[in-house]
Design an enzyme around this catalytic site. Structure first.
Site, PDB file in Angstrom:
ATOM      1  CG  ASP A  93      -1.897   1.178   1.216  1.00 41.72           C
ATOM      2  OD1 ASP A  93      -2.221   1.715   2.291  1.00 41.72           O
ATOM      3  OD2 ASP A  93      -2.283   1.589   0.108  1.00 41.72           O
TER       4      ASP A  93
ATOM      5  CB  SER B 234      -6.515   3.250   0.201  1.00 38.82           C
ATOM      6  OG  SER B 234      -5.195   3.732   0.144  1.00 38.82           O
TER       7      SER B 234
ATOM      8  CD  GLN C 265      -4.858   1.457  -2.442  1.00 45.02           C
ATOM      9  OE1 GLN C 265      -4.544   2.644  -2.437  1.00 45.02           O
ATOM     10  NE2 GLN C 265      -4.212   0.578  -1.707  1.00 45.02           N
TER      11      GLN C 265
HETATM   12  C1  LIG Z   1      -1.341  10.614  -3.958  1.00 47.13           C
HETATM   13  C2  LIG Z   1      -1.069  10.239  -2.473  1.00 47.13           C
HETATM   14  C3  LIG Z   1      -1.732   8.909  -2.124  1.00 47.13           C
HETATM   15  C4  LIG Z   1      -1.701   8.675  -0.594  1.00 47.13           C
HETATM   16  C5  LIG Z   1      -2.532   7.443  -0.329  1.00 47.13           C
HETATM   17  C6  LIG Z   1      -2.576   7.068   1.156  1.00 47.13           C
HETATM   18  C7  LIG Z   1      -3.019   5.628   1.276  1.00 47.13           C
HETATM   19  C8  LIG Z   1      -3.621   5.394   2.626  1.00 47.13           C
HETATM   20  O1  LIG Z   1      -3.061   4.655   3.362  1.00 47.13           O
HETATM   21  S1  LIG Z   1      -5.072   6.195   3.094  1.00 47.13           S
HETATM   22  C9  LIG Z   1      -5.454   5.318   4.558  1.00 47.13           C
HETATM   23  C10 LIG Z   1      -6.449   4.238   4.294  1.00 47.13           C
HETATM   24  N1  LIG Z   1      -7.715   4.757   3.788  1.00 47.13           N
HETATM   25  C11 LIG Z   1      -8.543   5.539   4.562  1.00 47.13           C
HETATM   26  O2  LIG Z   1      -8.208   5.939   5.668  1.00 47.13           O
HETATM   27  C12 LIG Z   1      -9.879   5.917   3.995  1.00 47.13           C
HETATM   28  C13 LIG Z   1     -10.946   5.581   5.051  1.00 47.13           C
HETATM   29  N2  LIG Z   1     -12.282   5.990   4.552  1.00 47.13           N
HETATM   30  C14 LIG Z   1     -12.725   7.273   4.762  1.00 47.13           C
HETATM   31  O3  LIG Z   1     -12.074   8.100   5.381  1.00 47.13           O
HETATM   32  C15 LIG Z   1     -14.072   7.606   4.201  1.00 47.13           C
HETATM   33  O4  LIG Z   1     -14.746   6.421   3.752  1.00 47.13           O
HETATM   34  C16 LIG Z   1     -13.941   8.565   2.967  1.00 47.13           C
HETATM   35  C17 LIG Z   1     -13.325   9.905   3.418  1.00 47.13           C
HETATM   36  C18 LIG Z   1     -13.064   7.920   1.901  1.00 47.13           C
HETATM   37  C19 LIG Z   1     -15.315   8.832   2.413  1.00 47.13           C
HETATM   38  O5  LIG Z   1     -16.132   9.257   3.492  1.00 47.13           O
HETATM   39  P1  LIG Z   1     -17.285  10.304   3.220  1.00 47.13           P
HETATM   40  O6  LIG Z   1     -18.063  10.484   4.468  1.00 47.13           O
HETATM   41  O7  LIG Z   1     -18.037   9.956   1.987  1.00 47.13           O
HETATM   42  O8  LIG Z   1     -16.443  11.638   3.057  1.00 47.13           O
HETATM   43  P2  LIG Z   1     -16.333  12.634   1.781  1.00 47.13           P
HETATM   44  O9  LIG Z   1     -17.668  13.220   1.427  1.00 47.13           O
HETATM   45  O10 LIG Z   1     -15.597  11.963   0.706  1.00 47.13           O
HETATM   46  O11 LIG Z   1     -15.439  13.777   2.420  1.00 47.13           O
HETATM   47  C20 LIG Z   1     -14.112  13.418   2.797  1.00 47.13           C
HETATM   48  C21 LIG Z   1     -13.326  14.694   2.802  1.00 47.13           C
HETATM   49  O12 LIG Z   1     -13.261  15.232   1.469  1.00 47.13           O
HETATM   50  C22 LIG Z   1     -13.850  16.534   1.466  1.00 47.13           C
HETATM   51  N3  LIG Z   1     -14.623  16.613   0.235  1.00 47.13           N
HETATM   52  C23 LIG Z   1     -15.814  16.034  -0.024  1.00 47.13           C
HETATM   53  N4  LIG Z   1     -16.201  16.343  -1.291  1.00 47.13           N
HETATM   54  C24 LIG Z   1     -15.225  17.126  -1.801  1.00 47.13           C
HETATM   55  C25 LIG Z   1     -15.012  17.752  -3.054  1.00 47.13           C
HETATM   56  N5  LIG Z   1     -15.921  17.641  -4.046  1.00 47.13           N
HETATM   57  N6  LIG Z   1     -13.891  18.491  -3.234  1.00 47.13           N
HETATM   58  C26 LIG Z   1     -12.974  18.571  -2.230  1.00 47.13           C
HETATM   59  N7  LIG Z   1     -13.103  18.016  -1.030  1.00 47.13           N
HETATM   60  C27 LIG Z   1     -14.210  17.300  -0.826  1.00 47.13           C
HETATM   61  C28 LIG Z   1     -14.741  16.591   2.686  1.00 47.13           C
HETATM   62  O13 LIG Z   1     -14.862  17.926   3.112  1.00 47.13           O
HETATM   63  C29 LIG Z   1     -13.981  15.772   3.670  1.00 47.13           C
HETATM   64  O14 LIG Z   1     -12.934  16.551   4.197  1.00 47.13           O
HETATM   65  P3  LIG Z   1     -12.738  16.543   5.781  1.00 47.13           P
HETATM   66  O15 LIG Z   1     -12.537  15.109   6.155  1.00 47.13           O
HETATM   67  O16 LIG Z   1     -11.545  17.418   6.004  1.00 47.13           O
HETATM   68  O17 LIG Z   1     -14.026  17.085   6.321  1.00 47.13           O
END
Ligand SMILES: CCCCCCCC(=O)SCCNC(=O)CCNC(=O)[C@H](O)C(C)(C)COP(=O)(O)OP(=O)(O)OC[C@H]1O[C@@H](n2cnc3c(N)ncnc32)[C@H](O)[C@@H]1OP(=O)(O)O
Length: 337
Positions: A251, A272, A322
């Site tokens: 990952d 992710s 992924q």
């Molecule tokens: C390029 C670099 C890659 C790095 C990769 C890192 C890999 C990882 O390990 S990540 C860790 C593992 N994955 C996770 O932790 C994800 C866990 N899942 C989640 O957090 C949730 O299911 C998630 C956020 C994906 C979706 O949840 P959901 O309630 O639908 O949230 P969502 O509406 O998408 O909003 C999430 C954020 O995006 C923002 N957002 C929503 N829509 C938009 C938009 N159109 N434009 C911009 N921002 C937006 C929201 O404001 C929110 O921000 P904040 O958290 O600061 O309030």
């Protein structure tokens, strides 16, 4: 400690169907020479990250080692720990052959993670475990893992491993960063960013095959290739553990592959959403493996990435896939690396 529960040195990952699991060159050439002097430098992945505490039957607790700047738990850690928990109740003659998971909430680095295992099915050839990773009483990850007994077959094929320079001929990420930091005209912001990267205690060693692509997003090639291995020594034997380390490793720098075709954009919010892995052959996660990553599609604020982990002898060890949420914004100033 779950490791002892898992029956110690058993070989628990899938094989390509041979009667004897194929040996990687490192296995044949006995232990890696430096491993002899680093036996005491056991990988922190084994001593801490993937070393779960057993709280009750099918209930474990995991702690954190390295947390990304996003301050949400690194997905690879949660997947690796979930696989350790799933494997703990699976007999030694079964091998992890696949896992599928969803990241449903951000992990909180301030509290440990509980892993609740459900023994979904113990079949004749296949056994399935479901795991919920829980924090604050809510799931952050839901995962299914499947284990298979050794069942040889004449039906075998694989892609061909890409031809790339050997790890001995490449620089580590740290060496590359020091090289960039030595540039007198390096922009202050880039210098700060690179020093932050250096400060990361990521328990993985990486040698990019095309460093400029690795750091400067150029749409020349839509593929990212890098050699990767766990820092420290793990040793032969427990393939179950090597699969868990590979889940952790798979990952890292994975989702970013979807940005490669778009050098004029950078991630504003990315995470992710899911992660899937298939284990094909035995391998050593503490020996160099080539990680070939590509992104066949992106759209609708999501990106799909696919990866293949190759042993140095050309055998395909594992495949990964992924999808992640990728909300981007234009890059205002070009990279000054
Ligand atoms: C390029 C670099 C890659 C790095 C990769 C890192 C890999 C990882 O390990 S990540 C860790 C593992 N994955 C996770 O932790 C994800 C866990 N899942 C989640 O957090 C949730 O299911 C998630 C956020 C994906 C979706 O949840 P959901 O309630 O639908 O949230 P969502 O509406 O998408 O909003 C999430 C954020 O995006 C923002 N957002 C929503 N829509 C938009 C938009 N159109 N434009 C911009 N921002 C937006 C929201 O404001 C929110 O921000 P904040 O958290 O600061 O309030």
């Amino acid at each position: 400690m779950v490791e002892r529960e898992m029956g110690g040195s058993t070989d628990n990952c899938n094989h390509s169907g041979d009667t004897e699991p194929p040996k990687s060159p490192e296995d044949e050439s006995s232990e890696r020479p430096e491993a002899q002097c680093t036996q005491d430098l056991k990988s922190v992945l084994i001593t801490s990250v993937l070393n779960l505490e057993k709280l009750d039957v099918d209930l474990y607790r995991g702690t954190h080692h390295w947390v990304p700047r996003s301050q949400r738990l690194f997905g690879g850690q949660i997947v690796g720990q979930a696989l350790v928990a799933a494997a703990a109740s699976v007999s030694d003659n079964l091998y992890a052959h696949s896992l599928h998971c969803y990241f449903v909430r951000a992990g909180d680095p301030k509290v440990p993670v509980l892993y609740q295992v459900d023994r979904t099915r113990d079949g004749r050839s296949f056994t399935v475990r479901s795991v919920r990773a829980i924090q604050h009483g809510q799931p952050i990850l839901i995962c299914q893992a499947s284990f298979h007994m050794l069942q040889p077959s004449p039906l075998q094929h694989q892609f061909t491993m890409p031809v790339v320079p050997q790890p001995e001929d490449l620089l580590t990420v740290e060496e590359l960063i020091h090289r960039y930091l030595s540039k007198p005209d390096l922009a202050k912001k880039s210098r700060q960013g690179l020093n932050k990267l250096l400060a990361n205690e990521v328990p993985i060693e990486i040698k990019p095959v095309h460093p400029p692509h690795f750091y400067r997003l150029s749409a020349v090639e839509l593929r990212k290739l890098f050699w990767v291995r766990a820092r420290g020594y793990i040793g032969e034997g427990n393939m179950k553990l090597h699969c868990c380390v590979a889940a952790y490793v798979s990952d890292y720098a994975f989702l970013g592959t979807a940005l490669l075709p778009h050098p004029n954009y950078r991630a504003q919010f990315s995470a992710s959403l899911d992660h899937a892995m298939w284990f094909h052959n035995t391998f050593r996660s503490d020996e160099w493996m080539l990680y070939e990553c590509e992104s066949p599609w992106a759209g609708g604020s999501r990106g799909l990435v696919q990866g293949r982990l190759w042993r140095r002898d050309g055998v395909l060890a594992a495949s990964c896939s992924q999808e992640g949420v990728l909300r981007v914004k234009p890059v205002t100033e070009p990279s000054k690396l």
